[in-house]
Design an enzyme around this catalytic site. Structure first.
Site, PDB file in Angstrom:
ATOM      1  N   ILE A  69       0.989  -0.912   0.060  1.00  0.00           N
ATOM      2  CA  ILE A  69       0.093   0.235   0.070  1.00  0.00           C
ATOM      3  C   ILE A  69       0.577   1.252   0.343  1.00  0.00           C
ATOM      4  CG2 ILE A  69      -0.293   0.423   2.697  1.00  0.00           C
ATOM      5  CD1 ILE A  69      -3.070   0.650   1.990  1.00  0.00           C
ATOM      6  N   GLY A 126       0.218  -5.501   0.726  1.00  0.00           N
ATOM      7  CA  GLY A 126      -1.206  -6.041  -0.205  1.00  0.00           C
ATOM      8  C   GLY A 126      -0.563  -6.504  -1.595  1.00  0.00           C
ATOM      9  N   ASP A 129      -1.886  -9.976  -0.050  1.00  0.00           N
ATOM     10  CA  ASP A 129      -2.799  -9.614  -0.078  1.00  0.00           C
ATOM     11  C   ASP A 129      -3.611  -9.627  -1.459  1.00  0.00           C
ATOM     12  OD1 ASP A 129      -3.266  -8.956   2.530  1.00  0.00           O
ATOM     13  OD2 ASP A 129      -3.005  -6.901   1.873  1.00  0.00           O
ATOM     14  N   GLU A 149       3.064  -6.357   7.266  1.00  0.00           N
ATOM     15  CA  GLU A 149       2.113  -5.155   7.811  1.00  0.00           C
ATOM     16  C   GLU A 149       2.473  -5.365   9.325  1.00  0.00           C
ATOM     17  OE1 GLU A 149      -0.632  -6.340   4.274  1.00  0.00           O
ATOM     18  OE2 GLU A 149       1.059  -7.203   5.460  1.00  0.00           O
ATOM     19  N   ASP A 157      -5.345  -6.357   6.992  1.00  0.00           N
ATOM     20  CA  ASP A 157      -6.167  -6.793   6.844  1.00  0.00           C
ATOM     21  C   ASP A 157      -7.224  -6.835   6.110  1.00  0.00           C
ATOM     22  OD1 ASP A 157      -5.697  -4.393   5.837  1.00  0.00           O
ATOM     23  OD2 ASP A 157      -6.415  -2.944   7.685  1.00  0.00           O
TER      24      ASP A 157
END
Length: 276
Positions: A69, A126, A129, A149, A157
């Site tokens: 991110i 991310g 993810d 993270e 998350d």
């Protein structure tokens, strides 16, 4: 077709049912901007509903697949909470924003067409993810990964903590998530995170392209059915999963595609299927 700033859709071969969806912020190592979380599911929805698309390859422009991110996006997400005098209401707004971002990643699974991750360079935070939501994953020898993270004082998350254990095993996922350590493409292969490691990006593009074309030549009903049943069965008991696929096939099995396969085998030719 809509134009996007954070992603790009490319059909490398005009006669191919394989389309590539690129993460397209190469100057930022494809770090995920807030705009990405709006554009990415829109692009996937377009590809899902395009009858000319059978398979989607997810790749990154530039030197890296995804650096995670964008820190500016992270700062803007937390600024409202920190500035608000009402912790409850600001927390609820942040919760809705996180769920919105989660939905953007889950859009990979909701897409009926198979999504193949083609990973080179960095795949961090991310990026992990995203690839754990993909159906198949491949990488280059120079690829490196990190569930990062925890080093940013965040509990991951957007799906890694939920999807990664089913791919690499609970113990391996816990170790990777708690340490945030970097691991190589070859270790990703040994963990089962990727199916194959290619020597270089060009080799991977050629190899993944051939695999995607092979999937794209199969019955689209069988392909989307396989993806849906696999994903659904992940959350079911064995007997529930068997019942689900029986129900699915009671609706989908007796199709023109099945007749075409049987006819092609008798005539010793390749089957040809209608677009979905």
């Amino acid at each position: 077709m809509e134009k996007y700033s954070s992603v790009e859709i490319v059909q490398e071969n005009p006669s191919s049912p394989v389309f590539t969806l690129y993460l397209n912020r190469p100057l930022h190592s494809n770090a995920l901007s807030l705009q990405f979380f709006t554009e990415f599911p829109k692009a996937l929805s377009y590809l899902d509903n395009n009858p000319n698309v059978s398979v989607i390859v997810l790749s990154g422009k530039g030197k890296h697949f995804c650096a995670g991110i964008d820190l500016k996006s992270l700062t803007s997400l937390t600024a409202d909470v920190q500035a608000s005098s009402d912790r409850g209401r600001s927390g609820e707004r942040l919760r809705r924003q996180i769920i919105f971002m989660q939905e953007a990643i889950t859009a990979v699974e909701r897409c009926r067409k198979p999504v193949i991750a083609s990973i080179h360079g960095a795949c961090i935070g991310g990026g992990v993810d995203i690839i754990t939501a993909c159906d198949i994953r491949y990488c280059t020898e120079d690829a490196f990964f990190s569930v990062k993270e925890v080093d940013l004082a965040i509990t991951a998350d957007l799906g890694s903590l939920q999807r990664l254990p089913a791919i690499v095993g609970y113990g391996n996922a816990m170790e990777l998530a708690l340490t945030g350590r970097t691991f190589s493409g070859s270790e990703a292969k040994s963990l089962g995170l990727v199916s194959k490691v290619f020597g270089c990006k060009a080799d991977m593009e050629e190899g993944v392209g051939a695999i995607a074309e092979g999937i794209g030549a199969k019955s689209p009903l069988a392909v989307i059915g396989t993806k849906r049943v696999m994903l659904k069965s992940r959350d079911l008991t064995l007997n529930e999963g068997l019942d689900y696929v029986a129900t699915w096939n009671s609706a989908m099995l007796l199709s023109n595609d099945l007749e075409e396969v049987l006819s092609a085998q008798l005539q010793k030719r390749k089957p040809s299927f209608s677009k979905l």
